[in-house]
Design a protein around this motif. Structure first.
Motif, PDB file in Angstrom:
ATOM      1  N   SER A  54     -61.167  36.755 -21.640  1.00 50.34           N
ATOM      2  CA  SER A  54     -59.199  36.247 -21.729  1.00 50.34           C
ATOM      3  C   SER A  54     -59.480  34.524 -22.509  1.00 50.34           C
ATOM      4  O   SER A  54     -59.670  34.190 -20.999  1.00 50.34           O
ATOM      5  CB  SER A  54     -58.896  36.171 -20.370  1.00 50.34           C
ATOM      6  N   ARG A  55     -59.739  33.784 -22.934  1.00 50.08           N
ATOM      7  CA  ARG A  55     -59.195  32.781 -23.249  1.00 50.08           C
ATOM      8  C   ARG A  55     -58.407  31.763 -22.618  1.00 50.08           C
ATOM      9  O   ARG A  55     -58.844  30.698 -22.200  1.00 50.08           O
ATOM     10  CB  ARG A  55     -58.794  32.609 -24.967  1.00 50.08           C
ATOM     11  N   TRP A  56     -57.573  32.427 -22.446  1.00 48.95           N
ATOM     12  CA  TRP A  56     -56.796  31.172 -21.279  1.00 48.95           C
ATOM     13  C   TRP A  56     -55.547  31.972 -20.139  1.00 48.95           C
ATOM     14  O   TRP A  56     -54.440  32.078 -20.120  1.00 48.95           O
ATOM     15  CB  TRP A  56     -55.217  30.869 -22.290  1.00 48.95           C
ATOM     16  N   HIS A  57     -56.516  32.290 -19.657  1.00 45.84           N
ATOM     17  CA  HIS A  57     -56.366  33.139 -18.128  1.00 45.84           C
ATOM     18  C   HIS A  57     -56.076  33.187 -17.351  1.00 45.84           C
ATOM     19  O   HIS A  57     -55.921  32.044 -17.257  1.00 45.84           O
ATOM     20  CB  HIS A  57     -57.545  34.383 -17.652  1.00 45.84           C
ATOM     21  N   ARG A  58     -54.542  33.403 -16.525  1.00 49.60           N
ATOM     22  CA  ARG A  58     -53.576  33.157 -14.710  1.00 49.60           C
ATOM     23  C   ARG A  58     -54.005  34.459 -13.914  1.00 49.60           C
ATOM     24  O   ARG A  58     -54.369  35.338 -14.487  1.00 49.60           O
ATOM     25  CB  ARG A  58     -52.715  33.138 -15.679  1.00 49.60           C
ATOM     26  N   SER A  59     -54.353  34.344 -13.186  1.00 47.56           N
ATOM     27  CA  SER A  59     -54.896  35.283 -12.267  1.00 47.56           C
ATOM     28  C   SER A  59     -54.261  35.339 -11.685  1.00 47.56           C
ATOM     29  O   SER A  59     -52.612  34.566 -11.284  1.00 47.56           O
ATOM     30  CB  SER A  59     -55.486  34.515 -10.700  1.00 47.56           C
ATOM     31  N   SER A  60     -53.324  36.636 -11.722  1.00 49.20           N
ATOM     32  CA  SER A  60     -52.752  37.594 -11.137  1.00 49.20           C
ATOM     33  C   SER A  60     -52.208  37.510  -9.472  1.00 49.20           C
ATOM     34  O   SER A  60     -51.395  38.255  -8.817  1.00 49.20           O
ATOM     35  CB  SER A  60     -52.284  38.581 -11.446  1.00 49.20           C
ATOM     36  N   LEU A  61     -53.522  37.392  -8.503  1.00 47.47           N
ATOM     37  CA  LEU A  61     -54.164  37.778  -7.974  1.00 47.47           C
ATOM     38  C   LEU A  61     -53.725  36.270  -6.751  1.00 47.47           C
ATOM     39  O   LEU A  61     -53.573  36.359  -5.434  1.00 47.47           O
ATOM     40  CB  LEU A  61     -55.255  37.758  -7.370  1.00 47.47           C
ATOM     41  N   PRO A 105     -55.571  28.548 -12.526  1.00 46.46           N
ATOM     42  CA  PRO A 105     -55.762  28.887 -14.201  1.00 46.46           C
ATOM     43  C   PRO A 105     -57.198  29.176 -14.285  1.00 46.46           C
ATOM     44  O   PRO A 105     -58.098  29.189 -13.442  1.00 46.46           O
ATOM     45  CB  PRO A 105     -55.804  27.544 -14.890  1.00 46.46           C
ATOM     46  N   MET A 106     -57.544  30.189 -15.083  1.00 44.17           N
ATOM     47  CA  MET A 106     -58.800  30.579 -15.294  1.00 44.17           C
ATOM     48  C   MET A 106     -59.557  31.007 -16.731  1.00 44.17           C
ATOM     49  O   MET A 106     -59.609  31.563 -16.650  1.00 44.17           O
ATOM     50  CB  MET A 106     -59.641  31.898 -14.228  1.00 44.17           C
ATOM     51  N   TYR A 107     -59.370  29.895 -17.291  1.00 42.48           N
ATOM     52  CA  TYR A 107     -59.502  29.883 -18.667  1.00 42.48           C
ATOM     53  C   TYR A 107     -61.128  29.420 -18.812  1.00 42.48           C
ATOM     54  O   TYR A 107     -62.349  30.233 -18.699  1.00 42.48           O
ATOM     55  CB  TYR A 107     -59.024  28.193 -19.114  1.00 42.48           C
ATOM     56  N   PHE A 108     -61.796  31.363 -20.102  1.00 45.24           N
ATOM     57  CA  PHE A 108     -62.474  30.876 -20.854  1.00 45.24           C
ATOM     58  C   PHE A 108     -63.529  32.348 -19.594  1.00 45.24           C
ATOM     59  O   PHE A 108     -64.463  32.076 -19.820  1.00 45.24           O
ATOM     60  CB  PHE A 108     -63.977  29.909 -20.920  1.00 45.24           C
ATOM     61  N   ALA A 109     -62.202  32.535 -19.027  1.00 39.60           N
ATOM     62  CA  ALA A 109     -62.775  33.791 -18.100  1.00 39.60           C
ATOM     63  C   ALA A 109     -63.474  34.936 -19.015  1.00 39.60           C
ATOM     64  O   ALA A 109     -63.486  35.124 -19.867  1.00 39.60           O
ATOM     65  CB  ALA A 109     -61.862  34.464 -17.223  1.00 39.60           C
ATOM     66  N   TYR A 144     -66.349  41.089 -15.180  1.00 39.27           N
ATOM     67  CA  TYR A 144     -68.002  41.630 -15.422  1.00 39.27           C
ATOM     68  C   TYR A 144     -67.608  42.849 -14.320  1.00 39.27           C
ATOM     69  O   TYR A 144     -68.507  43.834 -14.118  1.00 39.27           O
ATOM     70  CB  TYR A 144     -68.964  40.654 -15.004  1.00 39.27           C
ATOM     71  N   ASP A 145     -66.981  42.114 -13.205  1.00 37.76           N
ATOM     72  CA  ASP A 145     -67.017  43.750 -12.447  1.00 37.76           C
ATOM     73  C   ASP A 145     -65.185  43.390 -11.804  1.00 37.76           C
ATOM     74  O   ASP A 145     -64.874  42.926 -10.765  1.00 37.76           O
ATOM     75  CB  ASP A 145     -68.025  42.960 -11.255  1.00 37.76           C
ATOM     76  N   GLY A 146     -64.235  44.144 -12.298  1.00 38.20           N
ATOM     77  CA  GLY A 146     -62.983  43.956 -11.770  1.00 38.20           C
ATOM     78  C   GLY A 146     -62.301  42.770 -12.285  1.00 38.20           C
ATOM     79  O   GLY A 146     -61.919  42.167 -12.625  1.00 38.20           O
ATOM     80  N   ASP A 147     -62.135  42.665 -10.702  1.00 40.06           N
ATOM     81  CA  ASP A 147     -61.777  41.363 -10.763  1.00 40.06           C
ATOM     82  C   ASP A 147     -61.821  39.465 -10.662  1.00 40.06           C
ATOM     83  O   ASP A 147     -61.669  39.024 -10.832  1.00 40.06           O
ATOM     84  CB  ASP A 147     -60.460  40.760  -9.622  1.00 40.06           C
ATOM     85  N   TYR A 148     -63.472  40.441 -10.705  1.00 39.31           N
ATOM     86  CA  TYR A 148     -64.850  39.205 -10.858  1.00 39.31           C
ATOM     87  C   TYR A 148     -64.753  38.421 -12.077  1.00 39.31           C
ATOM     88  O   TYR A 148     -64.934  39.161 -13.106  1.00 39.31           O
ATOM     89  CB  TYR A 148     -65.489  39.290 -10.089  1.00 39.31           C
TER      90      TYR A 148
END
Length: 141
Positions: free
Chosen positions: A70-77, A82-86, A89-93
């Protein structure tokens, strides 16, 4: 006895060679040293400081293939952080960029592996180019 050992070695050699080439990219994270070593085709290409889980949180140890990018990810938790360049690999990690670059090199995250944005962008592009099936994430103590 010696022939048996040679025969076993010859049978195992093709398996070992194919395993070594199974993943073009290996991102190996050391929680102890707060570093990531990135291998491309078996050769160390990069060593970067990271931040893994701060006190009271946990970064899972083990080996995974990426599940999604996810290039422009934002955390739902975590409050839309911002979690850019996400690289999940293991669920929410995930491995992702951070704007808290002054905290790289020491535990600071809620469990993800944080990188400098330039490094996260480079790793993300490598995975896009090589394919998620050709990457392995390894997290060790």
């Amino acid at each position: 006895m010696q022939r048996a050992a040679v025969a076993v070695a010859m049978l195992c050699a093709p398996v070992l060679a194919s395993d070594a080439q199974a993943e073009a990219i290996v991102a190996r994270v050391s929680v102890e040293t707060q570093t990531m070593h990135v291998y491309l085709d078996g050769q160390l290409r990069y060593e970067w400081p990271v931040s893994t889980a701060r006190a009271g949180k946990y970064t899972p140890r083990g080996e995974w293939q990426p599940q999604w990018l996810s290039r422009w990810h934002r955390s739902s938790l975590y409050n839309n952080a911002p979690m850019y360049f996400a690289i999940f690999y293991d669920g929410d990690y995930a491995i992702h960029a951070t704007n808290a670059v002054s905290r790289l090199g020491r535990p600071a995250s809620a469990g993800c592996v944080r990188l400098h944005e330039d490094n996260a962008a480079l790793l993300f592009a490598m995975v896009q180019e090589q394919g998620m099936e050709n990457m392995r994430v390894v997290v060790v103590d």
